[in-house]
Design a protein around this motif. Structure first.
Motif, PDB file in Angstrom:
ATOM      1  N   THR A  22      -3.380  10.698  -8.139  1.00 56.31           N
ATOM      2  CA  THR A  22      -3.296  11.841  -7.156  1.00 56.31           C
ATOM      3  C   THR A  22      -4.518  12.870  -7.464  1.00 56.31           C
ATOM      4  N   ARG A  75       0.359   5.533  -0.119  1.00 65.09           N
ATOM      5  CA  ARG A  75      -0.158   7.131  -0.137  1.00 65.09           C
ATOM      6  C   ARG A  75       0.671   8.422  -1.086  1.00 65.09           C
ATOM      7  N   GLU A  77      -3.483  13.822   2.312  1.00 69.41           N
ATOM      8  CA  GLU A  77      -3.761  12.561   1.678  1.00 69.41           C
ATOM      9  C   GLU A  77      -4.463  12.941   0.276  1.00 69.41           C
ATOM     10  N   ARG A 129      -3.637   6.662  -2.749  1.00 68.90           N
ATOM     11  CA  ARG A 129      -3.804   6.089  -1.504  1.00 68.90           C
ATOM     12  C   ARG A 129      -4.012   4.592  -2.824  1.00 68.90           C
ATOM     13  N   THR A 150       0.952  -0.885   0.120  1.00 66.14           N
ATOM     14  CA  THR A 150       0.056  -0.334   0.319  1.00 66.14           C
ATOM     15  C   THR A 150       0.835   1.358   0.118  1.00 66.14           C
TER      16      THR A 150
END
Length: 132
Positions: free
Chosen positions: A117, A86, A94, A97, A84
């Motif tokens: 993103t 991010r 954030e 992700r 994972t």
């Protein structure tokens, strides 16, 4: 003048209450100590030997809509799993992700993945890897 002893004769009336309490405390301490050792051993196995896939970010290249991340993945040949990633913007919000799968039958994988993103990302952070 002599003074009379007020102590009871040794061994005549059994153990004192203090000796019984000391024995109970020793037994309880031994049981708790053994439980702690088992718990520490379990955590050590899980964190050191239980995870069959790990990775690290080598480099990343941000743009306005994505971040290209160069990952180096190490795993058992038979293992499959995912990592994972991010990304955050300059304020720490954030902006992306995603999970990336690694099913190749290789113990070391160098791969460049693209993390989409919602705004310009300034970081690429590996949150963790998990084997299936």
């Amino acid at each position: 003048m002599s003074t009379a002893s007020t102590r009871l004769p040794e061994g005549r009336y059994g153990r004192s209450a203090d000796e019984r309490a000391d024995r109970k405390l020793k037994v309880i301490g031994a049981v708790l100590g053994a439980a702690l050792l088992v718990l520490v051993g379990w955590f050590a196995y899980y964190y050191v030997g239980g995870n069959k896939i790990s990775a690290q970010v080598i480099a990343f290249d941000p743009s306005s809509t994505a971040v290209k991340v160069h990952l180096e993945v190490r795993k058992d040949k038979d293992a499959s799993g995912y990592c994972t990633l991010r990304s955050q913007d300059a304020d720490g919000t954030e902006v992306g992700r995603a999970d990336f799968r690694f099913d190749q039958r290789s113990s070391r994988i160098d791969k460049v993945v693209t993390l989409r993103t919602t705004a310009r990302g300034t970081t690429a952070e590996l949150l963790g890897c998990h084997a299936d």
